[in-house]
Design a protein around this motif. Structure first.
Motif, PDB file in Angstrom:
ATOM      1  N   LYS A   1      40.156 -34.254  -2.153  1.00 37.62           N
ATOM      2  CA  LYS A   1      39.347 -33.035  -2.036  1.00 37.62           C
ATOM      3  C   LYS A   1      40.207 -31.808  -2.283  1.00 37.62           C
ATOM      4  CE  LYS A   1      38.087 -33.744   2.247  1.00 37.62           C
ATOM      5  NZ  LYS A   1      37.519 -33.572   3.626  1.00 37.62           N
ATOM      6  N   ILE A   2      39.534 -30.752  -2.686  1.00 38.73           N
ATOM      7  CA  ILE A   2      40.173 -29.466  -2.952  1.00 38.73           C
ATOM      8  C   ILE A   2      39.710 -28.460  -1.911  1.00 38.73           C
ATOM      9  CG2 ILE A   2      40.470 -27.580  -4.615  1.00 38.73           C
ATOM     10  CD1 ILE A   2      41.659 -30.248  -5.538  1.00 38.73           C
TER      11      ILE A   2
ATOM     12  N   GLY B   1      43.306 -43.652   2.392  1.00 38.12           N
ATOM     13  CA  GLY B   1      44.119 -42.473   2.622  1.00 38.12           C
ATOM     14  C   GLY B   1      43.378 -41.238   2.159  1.00 38.12           C
ATOM     15  N   GLU B   2      43.903 -40.081   2.521  1.00 39.91           N
ATOM     16  CA  GLU B   2      43.280 -38.812   2.161  1.00 39.91           C
ATOM     17  C   GLU B   2      44.305 -37.920   1.478  1.00 39.91           C
ATOM     18  OE1 GLU B   2      40.451 -35.415   4.240  1.00 39.91           O
ATOM     19  OE2 GLU B   2      41.968 -36.417   5.458  1.00 39.91           O
ATOM     20  N   ALA B   3      43.916 -37.349   0.349  1.00 39.07           N
ATOM     21  CA  ALA B   3      44.769 -36.433  -0.395  1.00 39.07           C
ATOM     22  C   ALA B   3      44.063 -35.092  -0.499  1.00 39.07           C
ATOM     23  CB  ALA B   3      45.083 -36.978  -1.781  1.00 39.07           C
ATOM     24  N   VAL B   4      44.664 -34.078   0.080  1.00 39.41           N
ATOM     25  CA  VAL B   4      44.076 -32.745   0.136  1.00 39.41           C
ATOM     26  C   VAL B   4      44.931 -31.789  -0.688  1.00 39.41           C
ATOM     27  CG1 VAL B   4      43.588 -30.794   1.657  1.00 39.41           C
ATOM     28  CG2 VAL B   4      43.023 -33.112   2.390  1.00 39.41           C
ATOM     29  N   SER B   5      44.303 -30.956  -1.489  1.00 43.81           N
ATOM     30  CA  SER B   5      45.028 -29.969  -2.289  1.00 43.81           C
ATOM     31  C   SER B   5      44.569 -28.560  -1.914  1.00 43.81           C
ATOM     32  CB  SER B   5      44.797 -30.204  -3.784  1.00 43.81           C
ATOM     33  OG  SER B   5      45.258 -31.478  -4.179  1.00 43.81           O
ATOM     34  N   LEU B   6      45.538 -27.709  -1.580  1.00 38.55           N
ATOM     35  CA  LEU B   6      45.248 -26.309  -1.269  1.00 38.55           C
ATOM     36  C   LEU B   6      45.434 -25.515  -2.560  1.00 38.55           C
ATOM     37  CD1 LEU B   6      47.251 -26.013   2.098  1.00 38.55           C
ATOM     38  CD2 LEU B   6      45.037 -27.114   1.645  1.00 38.55           C
TER      39      LEU B   6
ATOM     40  N   LEU C   1      44.659 -27.126 -12.071  1.00 40.93           N
ATOM     41  CA  LEU C   1      43.623 -28.025 -11.549  1.00 40.93           C
ATOM     42  C   LEU C   1      42.771 -28.574 -12.690  1.00 40.93           C
ATOM     43  CD1 LEU C   1      42.127 -29.347  -9.240  1.00 40.93           C
ATOM     44  CD2 LEU C   1      40.823 -27.225  -8.924  1.00 40.93           C
ATOM     45  N   LYS C   2      42.459 -27.735 -13.660  1.00 38.53           N
ATOM     46  CA  LYS C   2      41.674 -28.197 -14.814  1.00 38.53           C
ATOM     47  C   LYS C   2      42.422 -29.303 -15.559  1.00 38.53           C
ATOM     48  CE  LYS C   2      39.202 -23.848 -15.759  1.00 38.53           C
ATOM     49  NZ  LYS C   2      39.053 -22.747 -16.742  1.00 38.53           N
TER      50      LYS C   2
ATOM     51  N   LYS D   1      40.182 -37.679 -15.330  1.00 39.01           N
ATOM     52  CA  LYS D   1      38.766 -37.807 -15.705  1.00 39.01           C
ATOM     53  C   LYS D   1      37.845 -37.791 -14.483  1.00 39.01           C
ATOM     54  CE  LYS D   1      39.588 -40.223 -20.091  1.00 39.01           C
ATOM     55  NZ  LYS D   1      41.029 -39.931 -20.140  1.00 39.01           N
ATOM     56  N   GLN D   2      38.120 -36.859 -13.592  1.00 35.51           N
ATOM     57  CA  GLN D   2      37.295 -36.659 -12.405  1.00 35.51           C
ATOM     58  C   GLN D   2      37.175 -35.162 -12.132  1.00 35.51           C
ATOM     59  OE1 GLN D   2      38.127 -38.951  -8.763  1.00 35.51           O
ATOM     60  NE2 GLN D   2      39.643 -40.110  -9.941  1.00 35.51           N
ATOM     61  N   THR D   3      36.045 -34.765 -11.572  1.00 38.07           N
ATOM     62  CA  THR D   3      35.913 -33.429 -11.012  1.00 38.07           C
ATOM     63  C   THR D   3      36.035 -33.579  -9.508  1.00 38.07           C
ATOM     64  OG1 THR D   3      34.465 -32.677 -12.796  1.00 38.07           O
ATOM     65  CG2 THR D   3      34.427 -31.416 -10.741  1.00 38.07           C
ATOM     66  N   LEU D   4      37.097 -33.052  -8.950  1.00 35.54           N
ATOM     67  CA  LEU D   4      37.366 -33.239  -7.534  1.00 35.54           C
ATOM     68  C   LEU D   4      36.476 -32.339  -6.684  1.00 35.54           C
ATOM     69  CD1 LEU D   4      41.269 -33.376  -7.745  1.00 35.54           C
ATOM     70  CD2 LEU D   4      39.653 -35.286  -7.640  1.00 35.54           C
ATOM     71  N   PRO D   5      35.962 -32.844  -5.566  1.00 37.62           N
ATOM     72  CA  PRO D   5      35.067 -32.046  -4.720  1.00 37.62           C
ATOM     73  C   PRO D   5      35.792 -30.874  -4.075  1.00 37.62           C
ATOM     74  CG  PRO D   5      35.666 -34.101  -3.632  1.00 37.62           C
ATOM     75  CD  PRO D   5      36.177 -34.195  -5.028  1.00 37.62           C
ATOM     76  N   ARG D   6      35.098 -29.734  -4.032  1.00 37.20           N
ATOM     77  CA  ARG D   6      35.636 -28.531  -3.396  1.00 37.20           C
ATOM     78  C   ARG D   6      35.031 -28.389  -2.004  1.00 37.20           C
ATOM     79  NH1 ARG D   6      37.002 -29.403  -8.719  1.00 37.20           N
ATOM     80  NH2 ARG D   6      37.862 -27.542  -9.737  1.00 37.20           N
TER      81      ARG D   6
END
Length: 460
Positions: A228-229, A348-353, A362-363, A370-375
């Motif tokens: 997630k973003i 696991g969980e990967a979080v991006s600030l 990010l683009k 090949k994914q659009t990560l959830p915001r």
């Protein structure tokens, strides 16, 4: 399928079972028979899929059951190096050699690991007596080659682990120097989490009719990792991270930073917040890096803040949280980073600030995977929608290991166009190295400069 069904000896299976493993992972199920068959291998496996055992187990089996291995009556007799494993970093080298020792405990094979940042004399003593399996970083291995303290003339198996990272770090020249002294007749194994044109070129020149294994779509992320973003303003990243750790009661968090200076600063801030944190990066002594990693693995340290290079080799079962405090300027590094969690099938969980400065990065990451990560906007940390992008410093300190976009010189900055244009990098000062695309995606970086020869301490 069990490990014994893959053709491994009872001694190897016994050690694996004692370590808590009973069912091979997909990469192990495919790689172990291929290595046992004796041919070359090109394997694409995401980090965290069990690839280390995928080559250490069959190597141990081959060397312990052939004529030479069967004749050994102890682990202490004089012997020659028969298998050479090259890794990009000290931490990964130590991790791989530990696996060799654990899985080979019921054989008469022995091993050692050599890397920079520590005294060379104990390594010379061990190499003089002889080891079956040598795990090394390229730089320190060259040191021993130059001092004639290692004999590689009897090497039967060569393994390049995380070959993509070695190329990223500019080790290609060192690798070629090592290849030049190895016996031409040998088995070659190349493992890489991501594929690039450079990796393909290396494989074409190194491997002879290799078996091909790819357990997941290249440059993809592990499905069991929740990604997630969190959009946030650049000056709110530290408060947001502290909020996430405390609110969610995160007890073991690996945080990635872009620069060493940034890592040190964040550690100070988190410690001031009452959150135990230590940093691991290239400027830290080997003893400090080992101490921080050991405390983090044991659960005594809540937060480990790392740069990309230093984080290789962090292999922790059930690591629950990875945080990208800064997005990597090389999209493939995102895959490597979040692969520290969700290992061997665990969740696991990967979080991006992500702040406005990193939108182009990010683009590029989303294009690669090949994914659009959830915001997900965190209440109280809503980003300023009118904020303008600023230049990003990609590295701090002396010239880096070079090779891929944004890694080809000293400290660099990305200039972000006012109209949301492509990010471009330029040297911070004249003579600091050729410019390189700082934020471009895998297909948008254009020609890459040749990697400069590794500078600074060998075997980082």
């Amino acid at each position: 399928m069990s490990f014994s069904q893959l053709g491994l000896s009872d001694a190897i299976v016994r050690a694996v079972t004692e370590h808590g493993y009973t069912v091979p992972t997909p990469i192990q199920s495919q790689a172990i028979p291929a290595v046992l068959a004796g041919g070359d291998l090109l394997a694409g496996a995401q980090t965290g899929t069990g690839k280390t055992a995928g080559f250490t187990l069959p190597i141990l089996n081959r060397l312990s059951t052939d004529k030479i291995g069967a004749a050994q009556t102890s682990k202490t007799s004089v012997r020659s190096v028969r298998a050479l494993i090259l890794t990009p970093t000290r931490e990964l080298a130590a991790q791989v050699e530990e696996s060799v020792r654990v899985y080979g405990k019921y054989t008469n094979l022995n091993s050692t690991v050599i890397f920079g940042g520590v005294g060379i004399n104990p390594q010379i003593k061990q190499l003089k007596h002889g080891v079956d399996i040598l795990v090394a970083t390229p730089g320190r291995l060259l040191d021993h080659m130059e001092q004639r303290t290692v004999d590689l003339s009897k090497v039967e198996i060569l393994i390049l682990d995380e070959a993509d990272r070695m190329l990223d770090m500019g080790f290609i020249r060192d690798i070629k120097k090592v290849l030049a002294v190895l016996p031409p007749k040998r088995q070659n194994l190349l493992f890489s989490a991501t594929f690039s044109e450079e990796i393909k070129a290396l494989a074409d020149g190194l491997l002879n009719k290799p078996a091909m294994i790819e357990v997941a779509r290249r440059n993809s992320t592990v499905e069991v990792i929740l990604q997630k973003i969190h959009p946030v303003d650049r000056d709110k990243k530290h408060p947001m991270l502290a909020h996430l750790i405390k609110t969610n009661n995160w007890t073991q968090v690996l945080v990635f930073m872009r620069t060493k200076h940034g890592a040190n600063k964040l550690v100070e801030q988190l410690n001031a917040d009452g959150i135990g944190a230590m940093a691991i990066h290239g400027n830290k002594s080997q003893s400090a890096r080992t101490k921080a990693l050991a405390e983090f693995k044991d659960g005594a340290l809540q937060v480990l803040v790392a740069t990309d290079i230093a984080a290789r080799g962090i292999d922790i079962d059930q690591l629950p949280h990875v945080v990208n405090y800064d997005l990597p300027n090389i999209p493939e590094d995102y895959v490597h980073r979040i692969g520290r969690t969700g290992r061997a099938g665990a969740t696991g969980e990967a979080v991006s600030l992500v702040c406005v400065d990193e939108h182009e990065m990010l683009k590029d990451i989303e294009k690669l995977i090949k994914q659009t990560l959830p915001r997900e906007v965190i209440p109280g940390f809503e980003p300023d929608l009118n904020a303008r992008a600023q230049a990003i410093q990609l590295r701090s300190g002396a010239p880096g290991h070079g090779g891929r976009g944004g890694r080809s010189g000293g400290g660099q900055v990305v200039k972000v166009g006012g109209g949301g244009g492509r990010a471009t990098a330029k040297p911070r000062s004249a003579g600091s190295g050729p410019a390189a695309g700082g934020g471009g995606g895998a297909g948008a970086r254009g020609p890459r400069p040749a990697p400069p020869h590794r500078s600074g301490g060998r075997g980082r």
